[in-house]
Design an enzyme around this catalytic site. Structure first.
Site, PDB file in Angstrom:
ATOM      1  N   ARG A   1     -10.918   1.449  14.180  1.00 30.89           N
ATOM      2  CA  ARG A   1     -10.774   2.217  12.945  1.00 30.89           C
ATOM      3  C   ARG A   1     -11.846   1.674  12.000  1.00 30.89           C
ATOM      4  O   ARG A   1     -12.943   2.171  11.990  1.00 30.89           O
ATOM      5  CB  ARG A   1      -9.361   1.992  12.397  1.00 30.89           C
ATOM      6  CG  ARG A   1      -8.946   2.857  11.279  1.00 30.89           C
ATOM      7  CD  ARG A   1      -7.446   2.758  11.011  1.00 30.89           C
ATOM      8  NE  ARG A   1      -7.009   1.413  10.657  1.00 30.89           N
ATOM      9  CZ  ARG A   1      -5.735   1.089  10.380  1.00 30.89           C
ATOM     10  NH1 ARG A   1      -4.792   2.013  10.423  1.00 30.89           N
ATOM     11  NH2 ARG A   1      -5.415  -0.129  10.065  1.00 30.89           N
TER      12      ARG A   1
ATOM     13  N   MET B   1      10.315  25.497  -0.797  1.00 27.24           N
ATOM     14  CA  MET B   1       9.481  24.518  -1.484  1.00 27.24           C
ATOM     15  C   MET B   1      10.312  23.484  -2.254  1.00 27.24           C
ATOM     16  O   MET B   1      10.073  22.286  -2.166  1.00 27.24           O
ATOM     17  CB  MET B   1       8.526  25.230  -2.442  1.00 27.24           C
ATOM     18  CG  MET B   1       7.502  24.287  -3.051  1.00 27.24           C
ATOM     19  SD  MET B   1       6.446  25.094  -4.250  1.00 27.24           S
ATOM     20  CE  MET B   1       5.391  26.085  -3.210  1.00 27.24           C
TER      21      MET B   1
ATOM     22  N   TYR C   1      14.087  32.490   3.830  1.00 24.54           N
ATOM     23  CA  TYR C   1      12.894  33.326   4.082  1.00 24.54           C
ATOM     24  C   TYR C   1      12.850  33.877   5.506  1.00 24.54           C
ATOM     25  O   TYR C   1      13.245  33.198   6.460  1.00 24.54           O
ATOM     26  CB  TYR C   1      11.639  32.496   3.865  1.00 24.54           C
ATOM     27  CG  TYR C   1      11.304  32.289   2.405  1.00 24.54           C
ATOM     28  CD1 TYR C   1      11.005  33.378   1.583  1.00 24.54           C
ATOM     29  CD2 TYR C   1      11.290  31.012   1.862  1.00 24.54           C
ATOM     30  CE1 TYR C   1      10.701  33.178   0.245  1.00 24.54           C
ATOM     31  CE2 TYR C   1      10.988  30.806   0.524  1.00 24.54           C
ATOM     32  CZ  TYR C   1      10.694  31.899  -0.274  1.00 24.54           C
ATOM     33  OH  TYR C   1      10.400  31.706  -1.595  1.00 24.54           O
TER      34      TYR C   1
ATOM     35  N   LYS D   1       0.844  -1.203   0.000  1.00 24.10           N
ATOM     36  CA  LYS D   1       0.000   0.000   0.000  1.00 24.10           C
ATOM     37  C   LYS D   1       0.874   1.245   0.000  1.00 24.10           C
ATOM     38  O   LYS D   1       2.069   1.164   0.275  1.00 24.10           O
ATOM     39  CB  LYS D   1      -0.902  -0.014   1.229  1.00 24.10           C
ATOM     40  CG  LYS D   1      -0.124   0.017   2.537  1.00 24.10           C
ATOM     41  CD  LYS D   1      -1.025  -0.227   3.729  1.00 24.10           C
ATOM     42  CE  LYS D   1      -0.231  -0.104   5.014  1.00 24.10           C
ATOM     43  NZ  LYS D   1      -0.963  -0.623   6.165  1.00 24.10           N
TER      44      LYS D   1
HETATM   45  C1  LIG Z   1      -0.270  -1.418   6.963  1.00 23.81           C
HETATM   46  C2  LIG Z   1      -0.887  -2.608   7.489  1.00 23.81           C
HETATM   47  C3  LIG Z   1      -0.113  -3.702   7.923  1.00 23.81           C
HETATM   48  C4  LIG Z   1       1.390  -3.688   7.990  1.00 23.81           C
HETATM   49  O1  LIG Z   1       1.824  -3.034   9.134  1.00 23.81           O
HETATM   50  P1  LIG Z   1       3.381  -2.883   9.467  1.00 23.81           P
HETATM   51  O2  LIG Z   1       3.437  -2.325  10.811  1.00 23.81           O
HETATM   52  O3  LIG Z   1       3.923  -1.968   8.438  1.00 23.81           O
HETATM   53  O4  LIG Z   1       3.943  -4.245   9.356  1.00 23.81           O
HETATM   54  C5  LIG Z   1      -0.775  -4.850   8.307  1.00 23.81           C
HETATM   55  N1  LIG Z   1      -2.115  -4.914   8.277  1.00 23.81           N
HETATM   56  C6  LIG Z   1      -2.884  -3.885   7.888  1.00 23.81           C
HETATM   57  C7  LIG Z   1      -4.371  -4.029   7.901  1.00 23.81           C
HETATM   58  C8  LIG Z   1      -2.306  -2.693   7.489  1.00 23.81           C
HETATM   59  O5  LIG Z   1      -3.070  -1.667   7.092  1.00 23.81           O
END
Ligand SMILES: *Cc1c(COP(=O)(O)O)cnc(C)c1O
Length: 809
Positions: free
Chosen positions: A581, A756, A707, A483
């Site tokens: 969540r 930036m 700046y 992801k």
């Molecule tokens: C991101 C995520 C993980 C991985 O977590 P890490 O701490 O990076 O190993 C596992 N399960 C879910 C549902 C996640 O969103």
């Protein structure tokens, strides 16, 4: 060359089944995915991460007909025309064969070991010796029990000498490497802290490493580590250092402003001073090792010094870049020999994003009939659409290959004609020896972009994957989180490697990410976290499997599938056991199963939950409670559905700290990308954010930088402007000296506010010049702490406009 019959005496078989004793053997194979010359390969069923015996059917299907195995219960009737050799230990058999082959090589073999610097010393020595010798060197990371055996197998009389690197991580390993390598000349680079690997004390570690040289007459090393105490009395030692006993005496080392060092040494009454383009201690020590070795080999001092000045830091091998016209460019223009060509072609093979593949190949030094035959056989095994050959001697390959061949006499001629050729939607491997400068061709084919780059080391990623995999029992599946653009490090480039390494599942945050992976040849199952209704269509067309976290989304999906007349669509049920969540609460299980039981449109593939504090001891009770809540909810779900549903709850820290939570599958995230939140493993760094110095200026005390005049200088200063700003993901919170970057191995703080696209560093006290490379996060975890965040955030914030460059090896 060998046949099965000629090899047989050198591996101690308990039993054998020989079909064709005269079968020629050229290649040793151990990974069924990488088999090229199947009919001429001897396959060793090694126990690596997976048991090699499970790959026998695949290897056989690819045409392999000779196997070295240890299992007694192989049903050989399945492989009617194959030969089998049963041994007690497959790796030992491979090593014995390598040892025998090595013994036939009568020219000098240089063995290198030590804690650090082995690879660079090996590469530099090869560069230095290459000018007047044909040098064989073990490929980059082939220094292990397996790697050394494979490297030695490629030795042949075509070479004048060989340089072989030996690496160990456990006591007892060096004896095996010694027996195979039998170095005529030894080099021990240095020794690091003891506990950093599997050794109880420094003494043990030195003793073990030096076993490589127990029958070696001459050993070369820096005297400051005191290795002489551990070597046999009859060894002749050739050392450098500051002592009077050293053959090469180092008189002075001076760091210069321009990033170079000047070094003064004396050797046999002669005193000389020379300059090398490094300032860090490690590089200087490595240069001195090379100098001492060449002196030992009787090269005249002035010839050596001339050569040393031309040494450069090792370049990255096998870089993968985005090319123009939607091409992928694999740039490996640093050396060209059969072993590294093979590695590069394997890497090309792994690229699933394009069907079409082109190889641009330069002349190979010392191409004689024997090497030519090997080269042809390697190229014939490869699925290539065309080969563009550069250099006169390759024209002898004309008419000997079935592929489209294009010949150019020189790199210049190729460059002149590049505009007339079409390169689009394909993977292009550019492989050439240094003197051909094929990097110029690569530059023309690569898409132009911003100068700040994120370098991603795919072999480190592979290493980290194996670290976690080796912790898991064989029946536990592995899902990898890709992801957020693989935690900032790329999409299909990373997924390709994971697919090649046969992970079981991938997970993306959004359907778009999954669609992109599918478009680039990824066919692993993919789970999509938190999808919404708008993406149902693409889930279906791209074969993506959604996480289902609420009744709303579940009902919407069932309605959608009903209209589309879909049955048994795979989904993953998320249970909220404490993260609060997304997910169904444990007390919603009854309602959930009632709904699911009445919906043949849906098939629950897995059920999962997420641990909130698997890496935090303080909350162990809570973790235990989460695991138990999850188990009881999953039990209920499974019972009501009446079929088996896979379970998973452990993330990276869960893998490290909670073996009781492995269940059917684990979900690896941050650890793969090299961040060890638990500080328990030896992971390799995967990504490095780099930029360059655009300008340096000298400013008086009292001047201000940036700046709002935020950076007030309290002393006369040298200020460097570097090409990274908050639009690249370098947070403004790093301003005012909070952030530190690294230039030539030394730290420099930010001055004033981060702009930036740029920011400024104070380089008053360090060696730095314009166009120098700058490492933005010398220590990712520390950098994150400085601005009160975690490494995850820094990684994923690196902007899309920062070019990703992948390399392997
Ligand atoms: C991101 C995520 C993980 C991985 O977590 P890490 O701490 O990076 O190993 C596992 N399960 C879910 C549902 C996640 O969103």
């Amino acid at each position: 060359m060998y046949t099965l019959a000629s090899i047989l005496p050198y591996i101690h078989t308990k039993r054998q089944l020989v079909h064709n004793a005269e079968q020629p053997i050229y290649d040793l194979a151990y990974d069924s995915r990488k088999i090229r010359n199947a009919g001429y390969s001897l396959f060793f069923a090694l126990k690596n991460v997976r048991d090699g015996h499970t790959f026998i059917p695949d290897a056989y299907q690819k045409g392999v007909r000779a196997f070295v195995v240890s299992h007694d219960d192989i049903d050989t009737s399945l492989y009617p025309d194959a030969s089998f050799f049963w041994v007690d230990d497959v790796l030992s058999a491979l090593q014995e064969l390598a040892r025998y082959h090595r013994k036939k090589f009568k020219k000098p073999v240089i063995g290198i070991t030590g804690s650090n610097g082995k690879t660079i010393v090996k590469e530099w020595l090869a560069q230095l010796l290459q000018e007047d010798k044909k040098v064989y060197q073990s490929p980059k990371s082939y220094n292990s029990q397996l790697g050394v055996a494979l490297s030695l197998w490629n030795l042949s009389d075509d070479y004048d000498c060989a340089i072989i690197e030996a690496g160990i991580s456990l006591p007892g390993e060096m004896d095996h490497l010694q027996a195979m390598i039998c170095p005529d000349i030894g080099i021990m680079t240095n020794i690091g802290v003891a506990h950093a690997d599997g050794f109880a004390s420094k003494t043990l570690k030195i003793t073990e490493k030096l076993k490589l040289f127990k029958h070696t007459k001459n050993v070369i090393f820096p005297s400051r580590y005191g290795f002489e105490e551990y070597l046999p009395a009859e060894t002749s030692m050739f050392t450098f250092g500051e002592g009077d006993m050293d053959e090469v005496k180092v008189l002075r080392i001076e760091e210069r402003r321009d990033g170079c060092s000047s070094i003064q040494v004396s050797y046999r009454q002669e005193i000389v001073t020379f300059t090398v383009p490094f300032v860090d201690k490690a590089s200087i020590e490595n240069v001195l090792i090379c100098l001492t070795t060449l002196l030992f080999l009787d090269y005249p001092l002035d010839t050596i010094l001339h050569k040393l000045g031309r040494l450069r830091p090792l370049e990255m091998r096998l870089q993968l870049k985005k090319g123009r016209n939607n091409c992928s460019i694999i740039d490996d223009t640093y050396s060209n020999d059969l072993a590294s060509l093979q590695i590069a072609l394997d890497f090309l093979d792994q690229q699933q994003q394009h069907k079409k593949k082109t190889l641009i190949l330069s002349d190979m030094d010392g191409l004689n009939d024997h090497l030519e035959a090997k080269l042809l056989s390697i190229l014939r095994q490869q699925n290539l659409n065309r080969i563009i050959m550069v250099g006169k001697s390759l024209s002898r390959l004309q008419d000997k290959l079935g592929t489209i061949l294009v010949f150019f006499d020189s790199t210049e001629e190729l460059m002149r004609n590049l505009g007339n050729m079409v390169f689009e939607n394909e993977s292009i491997l550019i492989k050439g020896s240094r003197r051909f400068h094929l990097e110029d061709v690569s530059k023309l084919l690569v898409a132009k972009s911003h100068e700040t780059v994120l370098e991603i080391n795919l072999s480190a990623l592979e290493h980290n994957l194996q670290v976690y995999r080796s912790m898991l029992p064989l029946n536990v599946k592995l899902m990898v989180m890709v992801k957020a653009f693989s935690y900032g490090s790329g999409s299909y480039e990373v997924a390709n490697l994971l697919q090649f390494n046969k992970v079981d599942y991938l997970t993306v945050a959004f359907a778009d990410e999954g669609v992109e992976l599918r478009q680039h040849g990824i066919d692993l199952p993919i789970m999509v976290l938190s999808p919404d209704e708008q993406v149902f269509e693409s889930l279906l067309t791209s074969n993506l499997e959604p996480e289902i976290y609420s009744f709303r989304i579940l009902r919407a999906l069932i309605d959608f599938l009903r209209i589309r007349k879909q049955k048994a669509f795979p989904v993953h049920i998320k249970i909220d056991t404490g993260m609060h969540r997304l997910g169904f609460l444990p007390d919603e299980m009854d309602e959930l199963t009632t709904l699911l039981s009445a919906a043949p449109e849906i098939k629950v593939k897995t059920v999962f939950s997420h641990l909130v504090a698997s890496g935090n001891k303080q909350h162990d009770d809570f973790t235990i409670q989460q695991i138990s809540l999850f188990s009881s909810s999953a039990d209920k779900l499974e019972e009501m559905l009446g079929y088996r549903v896979f379970r998973h709850i452990a993330n990276t820290s869960g893998i490290v700290n909670w073996p009781s939570a492995y269940m059917d599958m684990v979900r690896l995230g941050i650890g793969l990308y090299g961040v060890d939140m638990d500080g328990k493993l030896t992971l390799e760094q995967v990504s490095e954010l780099k930029t360059t110095i655009t300008q340096i200026k000298k400013l008086p005390a009292g001047a201000t930088v940036g700046y709002d005049r935020k950076g007030l200088l309290s002393r006369p200063s040298r200020i460097a402007t570097v090409k990274i700003g908050y639009a690249d993901g370098y947070s403004r919170r790093f301003g005012g000296g909070v952030g530190e970057m690294s230039i030539n191995g030394q730290r420099a703080r930010t001055v004033g506010s981060i702009c930036m696209d740029m920011c400024m560093l104070d380089v008053t006290d360090i060696a730095a010049q314009e166009l120098d490379e700058v490492v933005v996060f010398p220590d990712l975890t520390e950098a994150a702490q400085r601005i009160g965040t975690i490494p995850y955030e820094l990684l994923v914030n690196i902007a899309a406009r920062v070019k990703r460059v992948y390399f392997y090896g």
